[in-house]
Scaffold this active site. Structure first.
Site, mmCIF file in Angstrom:
data_model
loop_
_atom_site.group_PDB
_atom_site.id
_atom_site.type_symbol
_atom_site.label_atom_id
_atom_site.label_comp_id
_atom_site.label_asym_id
_atom_site.label_seq_id
_atom_site.Cartn_x
_atom_site.Cartn_y
_atom_site.Cartn_z
ATOM 1 N N ASN A 12 0.854 -1.192 0.000
ATOM 2 C CA ASN A 12 0.000 0.000 0.000
ATOM 3 C C ASN A 12 0.881 1.229 0.000
ATOM 4 O OD1 ASN A 12 -2.395 -1.520 0.434
ATOM 5 N ND2 ASN A 12 -2.006 -1.518 2.636
ATOM 6 N N GLU A 141 -4.030 -9.291 4.063
ATOM 7 C CA GLU A 141 -4.282 -8.038 3.337
ATOM 8 C C GLU A 141 -4.301 -8.235 1.819
ATOM 9 O OE1 GLU A 141 -3.285 -3.875 5.450
ATOM 10 O OE2 GLU A 141 -1.688 -4.613 4.142
ATOM 11 N N ASP A 249 4.781 -5.596 11.796
ATOM 12 C CA ASP A 249 5.496 -6.048 10.592
ATOM 13 C C ASP A 249 6.973 -6.319 10.898
ATOM 14 O OD1 ASP A 249 3.127 -5.772 9.182
ATOM 15 O OD2 ASP A 249 3.551 -3.672 8.702
ATOM 16 N N GLY A 284 6.826 6.147 10.353
ATOM 17 C CA GLY A 284 6.572 5.372 9.136
ATOM 18 C C GLY A 284 6.525 3.880 9.399
HETATM 19 P P1 ATP Z 1 1.016 -2.267 14.724
HETATM 20 O O1 ATP Z 1 -0.410 -2.494 14.267
HETATM 21 O O2 ATP Z 1 1.212 -0.960 15.428
HETATM 22 O O3 ATP Z 1 2.016 -2.573 13.689
HETATM 23 P P2 ATP Z 1 0.401 -4.524 16.294
HETATM 24 O O4 ATP Z 1 -0.845 -3.993 16.959
HETATM 25 O O5 ATP Z 1 0.247 -5.475 15.180
HETATM 26 O O6 ATP Z 1 1.312 -3.336 15.865
HETATM 27 P P3 ATP Z 1 1.696 -4.833 18.810
HETATM 28 O O7 ATP Z 1 1.423 -6.005 19.683
HETATM 29 O O8 ATP Z 1 1.177 -3.520 19.240
HETATM 30 O O9 ATP Z 1 1.257 -5.266 17.350
HETATM 31 O O10 ATP Z 1 3.267 -4.682 18.609
HETATM 32 C C1 ATP Z 1 4.035 -5.667 17.944
HETATM 33 C C2 ATP Z 1 5.372 -5.786 18.631
HETATM 34 O O11 ATP Z 1 6.019 -4.512 18.549
HETATM 35 C C3 ATP Z 1 5.301 -6.104 20.129
HETATM 36 O O12 ATP Z 1 5.203 -7.496 20.365
HETATM 37 C C4 ATP Z 1 6.627 -5.531 20.587
HETATM 38 O O13 ATP Z 1 7.677 -6.406 20.272
HETATM 39 C C5 ATP Z 1 6.772 -4.273 19.705
HETATM 40 N N1 ATP Z 1 6.247 -3.076 20.346
HETATM 41 C C6 ATP Z 1 5.054 -2.493 20.133
HETATM 42 N N2 ATP Z 1 4.896 -1.405 20.900
HETATM 43 C C7 ATP Z 1 6.033 -1.288 21.630
HETATM 44 C C8 ATP Z 1 6.502 -0.361 22.618
HETATM 45 N N3 ATP Z 1 5.754 0.652 23.034
HETATM 46 N N4 ATP Z 1 7.740 -0.577 23.137
HETATM 47 C C9 ATP Z 1 8.513 -1.603 22.729
HETATM 48 N N5 ATP Z 1 8.119 -2.497 21.803
HETATM 49 C C10 ATP Z 1 6.901 -2.350 21.265
HETATM 50 O O1 RIB Z 2 1.076 -2.713 9.419
HETATM 51 C C1 RIB Z 2 1.135 -1.404 8.948
HETATM 52 C C2 RIB Z 2 0.520 -1.321 7.586
HETATM 53 O O2 RIB Z 2 -0.857 -1.570 7.667
HETATM 54 C C3 RIB Z 2 0.626 0.041 6.935
HETATM 55 O O3 RIB Z 2 1.814 0.188 6.203
HETATM 56 C C4 RIB Z 2 -0.627 0.127 6.085
HETATM 57 O O4 RIB Z 2 -0.372 0.095 4.709
HETATM 58 C C5 RIB Z 2 -1.488 -1.060 6.513
HETATM 59 O O5 RIB Z 2 -1.446 -2.045 5.591
#
Ligand code: ATP
Ligand code: RIB
Length: 303
Positions: A12, A141, A249, A284
């Site tokens: 995306n 996705e 990711d 980003g």
């Molecule tokens: P996103 O959608 O923001 O990409 P997510 O919701 O899929 O993330 P999260 O569980 O929030 O997944 O985060 C994925 C991983 O990123 C966590 O398991 C951890 O390793 C790291 N992480 C996320 N937030 C933090 C933070 N505030 N400090 C340190 N590590 C973090």
């Molecule tokens: O995981 C982050 C991603 O979710 C963004 O880059 C956005 O494109 C959505 O797919």
């Protein structure tokens, strides 16, 4: 040994507005800054794996428009193989308008576009490449029938599979059964299992094989490894959060690379935590994916 990773997933163009706080419904707020950057869960995971030193092949579909150029630019810069990327002439490249507030939290709208037209034939075209991989990683996705087919293909070929069930969607159990590693965040786990609260109990409802593992990501709390008979929480590193977009990711890429390199599971999850922790310190999604040296430096520190 260089890890060989195949990613089947989305690209995306991320259209990101940074602002003090999220608007309420019907409200207009001023943004502080705007950026257009490469995104999409699949592509972000491919970029992050390449920066961790893996040999990466991306299988996906973009449009034939200016946003597709953004994809080619980052894949070529990161040395990602795009022999199995097709350019759709009828449908636009996926886009994701994103809002990021001053605490680093985000809200995302994904318009899948060409991603939804990835087909089984695109997977068949890459069969030999998949057979030569250590790990195949995919998400939710792109067209879900194609996700299922990609996992089936990898399993037939004896390749380790990671299914990052993101963004949250209800999927058939037959798809979950094809994943060696399932990596939901808390919301995705709730959507898949229909239950909240006890993550281990919820994750176990998804596992049908003794050799399957769920790794539930818990944001700043790290991640929990859950198998049918064991459960272990792996804490993460304390960092200053700028933008959490792409944390999941970076985590999945770190996990794939570490497993492909032969790290034991708990160490692989700690490595994934290190990659993800560094990613949240930068703005980003793909642009925030850390390089190997930085991840190794954090990984060798005591928590
Ligand atoms: P996103 O959608 O923001 O990409 P997510 O919701 O899929 O993330 P999260 O569980 O929030 O997944 O985060 C994925 C991983 O990123 C966590 O398991 C951890 O390793 C790291 N992480 C996320 N937030 C933090 C933070 N505030 N400090 C340190 N590590 C973090
Ligand atoms: O995981 C982050 C991603 O979710 C963004 O880059 C956005 O494109 C959505 O797919």
């Amino acid at each position: 040994m260089t890890a060989k990773i195949v990613v089947v997933g989305s690209f995306n163009a991320d259209l990101v507005a940074y602002l003090e706080r999220m608007p309420r419904p019907g409200e207009t707020v001023h943004g502080d800054r705007f950026a257009t950057s490469a995104g999409g869960k699949g592509s972000n995971q491919a970029v992050a794996a390449a920066r961790l030193g893996a040999e990466v092949t991306f299988i996906g579909r973009v449009g034939s428009d200016v946003f597709a150029e953004l994809a080619y630019e980052i894949w070529d810069a990161e040395g990602i193989n795009r022999d199995f990327v097709s350019a759709d002439v009828e449908v636009a490249t996926g886009v994701a308008p994103i809002l990021v507030d001053s605490s680093g939290e985000n809200m995302i709208v994904v318009v899948l576009g060409a991603n939804s037209r990835l087909r089984a034939s695109d997977i068949d075209a890459a069969r030999e490449r998949i057979a030569a991989a250590d790990v195949l990683v995919t998400q939710l996705e792109v067209n879900l029938d194609t996700v299922q087919y990609a996992l089936e293909t990898a399993k037939q070929l004896g390749i380790t599979t990671i299914l990052n069930p993101a963004p949250a969607a209800a999927v058939p159990q037959s798809m979950l059964d094809l994943a060696d590693y399932l990596t939901p965040n808390e919301t995705e786990l709730e959507t898949l299992s229909g239950s909240s609260g006890d993550f281990a109990a919820a994750a176990r409802t998804l596992l049908t094989r003794a050799d399957q593992t769920a790794i539930v990501t818990l944001g700043a709390q790290g991640a929990q490894i859950v198998s049918t008979d064991e459960c272990e929480t792996i804490p993460t590193y304390a960092v200053d959060v700028v933008d959490t977009t792409g944390a999941g990711d970076a985590f999945n890429a770190g996990l794939a690379v570490a497993l492909a390199e032969g790290k034991a599971l708990a160490e692989a999850v700690r490595f994934a935590n290190a990659a993800a922790a560094l990613s949240v310190t930068q703005p980003g999604a793909a642009p925030s994916a850390p390089h190997r040296e930085a991840v190794d430096a954090l990984f060798t520190q005591n928590l």
